[in-house]
Design a protein around this motif. Sequence first.
Motif, short mmCIF file in Angstrom:
data_model
loop_
_atom_site.label_atom_id
_atom_site.label_comp_id
_atom_site.label_asym_id
_atom_site.label_seq_id
_atom_site.Cartn_x
_atom_site.Cartn_y
_atom_site.Cartn_z
N GLN A 15 0.82 -1.21 0.00
CA GLN A 15 0.00 0.00 0.00
C GLN A 15 0.86 1.25 0.00
O GLN A 15 1.89 1.30 0.66
CB GLN A 15 -0.90 0.02 1.24
CG GLN A 15 -1.93 -1.07 1.25
CD GLN A 15 -2.78 -1.00 2.51
OE1 GLN A 15 -2.31 -0.58 3.55
NE2 GLN A 15 -4.02 -1.40 2.40
N PRO A 16 0.42 2.29 -0.70
CA PRO A 16 1.15 3.56 -0.64
C PRO A 16 1.13 4.10 0.79
O PRO A 16 0.18 3.88 1.55
CB PRO A 16 0.36 4.47 -1.58
CG PRO A 16 -0.50 3.58 -2.40
CD PRO A 16 -0.71 2.33 -1.61
N VAL A 52 0.63 7.05 2.13
CA VAL A 52 -0.47 7.93 2.54
C VAL A 52 -1.72 7.11 2.82
O VAL A 52 -2.40 7.32 3.82
CB VAL A 52 -0.75 9.01 1.47
CG1 VAL A 52 -2.01 9.79 1.80
CG2 VAL A 52 0.46 9.94 1.35
N ARG A 53 -2.03 6.18 1.95
CA ARG A 53 -3.21 5.34 2.14
C ARG A 53 -3.08 4.51 3.41
O ARG A 53 -4.03 4.37 4.18
CB ARG A 53 -3.40 4.45 0.92
CG ARG A 53 -4.74 3.77 0.89
CD ARG A 53 -4.98 3.17 -0.46
NE ARG A 53 -5.44 1.80 -0.24
CZ ARG A 53 -5.48 0.88 -1.14
NH1 ARG A 53 -5.05 1.12 -2.35
NH2 ARG A 53 -5.93 -0.31 -0.87
N TRP A 54 -1.88 3.99 3.62
CA TRP A 54 -1.63 3.22 4.84
C TRP A 54 -1.85 4.07 6.08
O TRP A 54 -2.53 3.68 7.01
CB TRP A 54 -0.19 2.67 4.82
CG TRP A 54 0.22 2.10 6.13
CD1 TRP A 54 -0.07 0.86 6.61
CD2 TRP A 54 0.94 2.76 7.17
NE1 TRP A 54 0.45 0.71 7.87
CE2 TRP A 54 1.07 1.87 8.23
CE3 TRP A 54 1.50 4.03 7.29
CZ2 TRP A 54 1.74 2.19 9.41
CZ3 TRP A 54 2.16 4.35 8.46
CH2 TRP A 54 2.27 3.43 9.49
N TYR A 55 -1.28 5.29 6.07
CA TYR A 55 -1.40 6.15 7.24
C TYR A 55 -2.85 6.52 7.50
O TYR A 55 -3.31 6.49 8.65
CB TYR A 55 -0.56 7.41 7.08
CG TYR A 55 -0.68 8.31 8.28
CD1 TYR A 55 -0.06 7.97 9.48
CD2 TYR A 55 -1.46 9.46 8.25
CE1 TYR A 55 -0.21 8.75 10.61
CE2 TYR A 55 -1.60 10.25 9.37
CZ TYR A 55 -0.98 9.90 10.54
OH TYR A 55 -1.13 10.67 11.66
N GLN A 56 -3.60 6.87 6.46
CA GLN A 56 -5.00 7.21 6.65
C GLN A 56 -5.79 6.04 7.21
O GLN A 56 -6.65 6.22 8.08
CB GLN A 56 -5.60 7.70 5.33
CG GLN A 56 -5.07 9.05 4.92
CD GLN A 56 -5.48 9.45 3.51
OE1 GLN A 56 -5.92 8.63 2.71
NE2 GLN A 56 -5.32 10.74 3.22
N ALA A 57 -5.51 4.83 6.76
CA ALA A 57 -6.18 3.64 7.29
C ALA A 57 -5.83 3.43 8.76
O ALA A 57 -6.70 3.09 9.57
CB ALA A 57 -5.81 2.41 6.46
N ARG A 114 -4.89 5.77 10.88
CA ARG A 114 -5.52 6.84 11.65
C ARG A 114 -7.00 6.54 11.88
O ARG A 114 -7.53 6.73 12.97
CB ARG A 114 -5.35 8.19 10.96
CG ARG A 114 -5.86 9.27 11.88
CD ARG A 114 -5.66 10.69 11.56
NE ARG A 114 -4.96 11.21 10.48
CZ ARG A 114 -5.48 12.03 9.52
NH1 ARG A 114 -6.66 12.34 9.46
NH2 ARG A 114 -4.77 12.54 8.60
N GLU A 115 -7.69 6.07 10.84
CA GLU A 115 -9.10 5.71 10.99
C GLU A 115 -9.27 4.58 12.01
O GLU A 115 -10.19 4.60 12.83
CB GLU A 115 -9.68 5.29 9.64
CG GLU A 115 -9.88 6.46 8.70
CD GLU A 115 -10.30 6.02 7.29
OE1 GLU A 115 -10.74 4.86 7.12
OE2 GLU A 115 -10.17 6.85 6.36
N GLU A 165 1.37 14.02 9.18
CA GLU A 165 0.86 13.07 8.19
C GLU A 165 1.94 12.71 7.16
O GLU A 165 2.02 11.58 6.71
CB GLU A 165 -0.37 13.64 7.50
CG GLU A 165 -1.11 12.62 6.67
CD GLU A 165 -2.48 13.11 6.22
OE1 GLU A 165 -3.04 12.46 5.33
OE2 GLU A 165 -2.98 14.12 6.75
N GLY A 179 3.84 10.09 8.61
CA GLY A 179 3.05 8.94 9.01
C GLY A 179 3.15 8.65 10.49
O GLY A 179 3.20 7.49 10.91
#
Length: 195
Positions: free
Chosen positions: A9-10, A12-17, A19-20, A82, A85
């Motif tokens: 996973q990229p 940014v996508r990993w970090y957003q997941a 964080r959620e 962000e 990460g």
Amino acid sequence: MTIAPDDVQPAVRWYQAMREAVHALDDTVPGKFEITKEGIVHDMMAPSSPHELTALRLRKRLEKVMPEELAAHTGAPDVEDESQGILRLPDIMLIAEADMEGQGSFDPRTLIAAVEIVSRSNPDNDWVGKMRDYPLLGIPVYAVFDPRTGTGAVLSDIHPTAAGPRYATRKDFVYGEDVTIGEWTVSTEGLPLYA
């Protein structure tokens, strides 16, 4: 416990997941969640009385010697970068009140110092993970108090290394001595130890 990211996973996508996931778990699972380069760190234990008493005494001592426009803040919100990460929640943040205004996480580059009281259940989070993450976040001073041993260290002077930014200066102390965090010196006398 650490949950590692999927390398496919990229970032940014990993970090957003992550964080959620952290925000979803915060209200339903006991303990504290933070995000590091390695994944989610979960300190499963609620802070003990010695941990909280140490934070209280240090906060009060620091606020007595700091200018009125600065705070030794305990509690939310967290600090987040962000782009790195990383999402962390220091036990005490030395920060200007003006930098606390607004919504969301604090910008870690506005912190004067971060103070941690070592957790009995996950000491490597404070002695290893945060020692790596705080210079990455640009936090100029990191003070660690360890109620397991009655010792600690103040780290400062961020400098570049092959592994990324790291603290160049470390001053160890023993409870009972005065310790300087940033520009302010406080006593460590009477700080509690874990039984």
